[in-house]
Scaffold this active site. Structure first.
Site, PDB file in Angstrom:
ATOM      1  N   THR A   1       0.852  -1.187   0.000  1.00  0.00           N
ATOM      2  CA  THR A   1       0.000   0.000   0.000  1.00  0.00           C
ATOM      3  C   THR A   1       0.889   1.239   0.000  1.00  0.00           C
ATOM      4  O   THR A   1       1.782   1.351   0.841  1.00  0.00           O
ATOM      5  CB  THR A   1      -0.882   0.001   1.273  1.00  0.00           C
ATOM      6  OG1 THR A   1      -1.623  -1.222   1.307  1.00  0.00           O
ATOM      7  CG2 THR A   1      -1.835   1.183   1.294  1.00  0.00           C
TER       8      THR A   1
ATOM      9  N   LYS B   1       9.225 -19.413  21.608  1.00  0.00           N
ATOM     10  CA  LYS B   1       8.319 -18.403  21.040  1.00  0.00           C
ATOM     11  C   LYS B   1       7.161 -19.069  20.298  1.00  0.00           C
ATOM     12  O   LYS B   1       6.027 -18.590  20.340  1.00  0.00           O
ATOM     13  CB  LYS B   1       9.111 -17.480  20.098  1.00  0.00           C
ATOM     14  CG  LYS B   1       8.269 -16.391  19.423  1.00  0.00           C
ATOM     15  CD  LYS B   1       7.843 -15.304  20.382  1.00  0.00           C
ATOM     16  CE  LYS B   1       6.656 -14.481  19.912  1.00  0.00           C
ATOM     17  NZ  LYS B   1       6.845 -13.705  18.736  1.00  0.00           N
TER      18      LYS B   1
ATOM     19  N   ARG C   1      -8.635 -11.109   7.545  1.00  0.00           N
ATOM     20  CA  ARG C   1      -7.523 -11.527   6.671  1.00  0.00           C
ATOM     21  C   ARG C   1      -7.185 -12.999   6.917  1.00  0.00           C
ATOM     22  O   ARG C   1      -7.504 -13.540   7.984  1.00  0.00           O
ATOM     23  CB  ARG C   1      -6.279 -10.672   6.973  1.00  0.00           C
ATOM     24  CG  ARG C   1      -6.401  -9.231   6.511  1.00  0.00           C
ATOM     25  CD  ARG C   1      -5.048  -8.529   6.598  1.00  0.00           C
ATOM     26  NE  ARG C   1      -4.650  -8.264   7.962  1.00  0.00           N
ATOM     27  CZ  ARG C   1      -4.682  -7.057   8.532  1.00  0.00           C
ATOM     28  NH1 ARG C   1      -5.076  -6.009   7.843  1.00  0.00           N
ATOM     29  NH2 ARG C   1      -4.312  -6.897   9.784  1.00  0.00           N
TER      30      ARG C   1
ATOM     31  N   GLU D   1      -2.220 -16.834   9.984  1.00  0.00           N
ATOM     32  CA  GLU D   1      -0.960 -17.605   9.906  1.00  0.00           C
ATOM     33  C   GLU D   1      -1.098 -18.919  10.687  1.00  0.00           C
ATOM     34  O   GLU D   1      -0.199 -19.304  11.442  1.00  0.00           O
ATOM     35  CB  GLU D   1       0.190 -16.780  10.505  1.00  0.00           C
ATOM     36  CG  GLU D   1       0.671 -15.605   9.657  1.00  0.00           C
ATOM     37  CD  GLU D   1       1.824 -14.879  10.333  1.00  0.00           C
ATOM     38  OE1 GLU D   1       1.670 -14.464  11.496  1.00  0.00           O
ATOM     39  OE2 GLU D   1       2.880 -14.748   9.710  1.00  0.00           O
TER      40      GLU D   1
END
Ligand SMILES: NC(=O)C1=CN([C@@H]2O[C@H](COP(=O)(O)OP(=O)(O)OC[C@H]3O[C@@H](n4cnc5c(N)ncnc54)[C@H](OP(=O)(O)O)[C@@H]3O)[C@@H](O)[C@H]2O)C=CC1
Ligand SMILES: CC(C)(CO)C(=O)C(=O)O
Length: 306
Positions: free
Chosen positions: A45, A188, A266, A269
């Site tokens: 964008t 993580k 959207r 993941e």
């Protein structure tokens, strides 16, 4: 003019680029800019500038965000890739346009599969270095990015990672080079796997204080821990409880990037943050019924159909 009195990192300044100027890309860009090493910005964008809000600081990174990989951009010495893992293939034209032999690509993405995902998109002679991104950053309605933690990255100890650390040396981003990167990346990943439950419920960190939800999270994390051990991570058995306790101690409105994506409609993941647990469990013959159920629910939430 560059003089002998200036610090070596300034004298040897590298051409630094950031592909994906979202929450994490803006944070890293702002920290570089603040330290006098403004990166070139590449995105999807067009934007004239990026803004990071960090406590009382408002750091504005001058753009523009370039959006045309075919416009023959200057090659980068160090390139930070901060698109979502679901967007890596679409961002491949930037990787091809900005990388030349000797470029180091630092992948600022969650997961434990960054090298396998990114290497096919870069030319020969380009090193791909994964990073564990420890800090949360959230995009806000006005387009600014809110940093909600101390900026910190961990990279696997290597000469290429040292080049990345050198670029970040004079910034407020703490960079650690880890001998046992696998263990930290899995630590993580377990955190991210649990955060996937926020995307399923549509709720922020406060949800982890529900006792029934806390029990589910703990059981899920124990499955993840077993897979991490099979993959060579040296995580101790108290990690699941420690991760749960950390989520419970977060401000109740603390979000996660996968929930931000859910809220924006959207793609999620889910593959690199949750599906990976079940995928690798199968490889090691480990039974992960909770992970399998969570993966199916997240995949359907993300990709439908229906
Ligand atoms: N946010 C967080 O707190 C944390 C995130 N992470 C991880 O970091 C990675 C990045 O996450 P995050 O910063 O939150 O993601 P964002 O969605 O905030 O940012 C992604 C950026 O990539 C841009 N983009 C999308 N497609 C392309 C393309 N084809 N070419 C160039 N740019 C593109 C997007 O553009 P557009 O503006 O058009 O959407 C956006 O600016 C993820 O793997 C995430 O899991 C890790 C730790 C913490
Ligand atoms: C916030 C944090 C650090 C933990 O879930 C994260 O990795 C994300 O939002 O993607």
């Amino acid at each position: 003019m560059v003089t002998e009195q200036q610090p070596s990192s300034f004298r040897e300044r590298k051409r630094v680029g950031v592909v994906g100027p979202g929450a994490i890309g803006t944070t890293v860009s702002a920290l570089l800019h603040e330290a006098g090493n403004t990166p070139t910005l590449y995105g999807r964008t067009p934007r004239t500038e990026l803004t990071l809000i960090d406590g009382d600081r408002r750091i504005v990174v001058p753009g523009p965000v370039r959006t045309d990989p075919a416009a023959q951009p200057e090659k980068a010495d160090v390139l930070f890739l901060a698109v979502k893992a679901t967007q890596t293939a679409a961002a491949a034209p930037w990787l091809r346009a900005l990388c030349a032999p000797g470029t180091v690509v630092c992948v600022l993405q969650n997961g434990v599969e960054q090298i396998a995902a990114v290497r096919p998109h870069v030319p020969e002679g380009v090193e791909v270095v994964p990073a564990v991104v420890w800090f949360p950053a959230q995009s806000q309605e006005d387009g600014t990015i809110l940093l909600r933690g101390e900026p910190r990255l961990t990279l696997p100890a290597s000469p290429e990672a040292e080049r990345i650390a050198d670029v970040l040396r004079d910034t407020r981003c703490q960079v650690e080079l880890a001998g046992d990167f696998t263990t930290l990346a899995w630590r993580k990943l377990l955190q991210n796997a649990a955060a996937g439950l926020m995307a399923l419920t549509g709720r922020r960190a406060g949800v982890f204080t529900r006792p029934d939800f806390a029990d589910l999270t703990l059981d899920y994390l124990k499955e993840c821990l077993a897979v991490s051990h099979a993959e060579g991570a040296a995580l101790s058995d108290d990690v699941p409880a420690a991760i749960l306790a950390r989520f419970q101690a977060f401000p109740a409105d603390m979000s996660t990037s996968i929930l931000t994506d859910r809220e924006a409609g959207r793609p999620l993941e889910w593959g690199i943050r949750n599906g990976v647990i079940s995928r690798l469990a199968r490889r090691h013959d480990i039974h992960t019924p909770i992970s399998d159920a969570i993966t199916a629910l997240l995949a359907a939430t993300s990709d439908g159909p229906g």
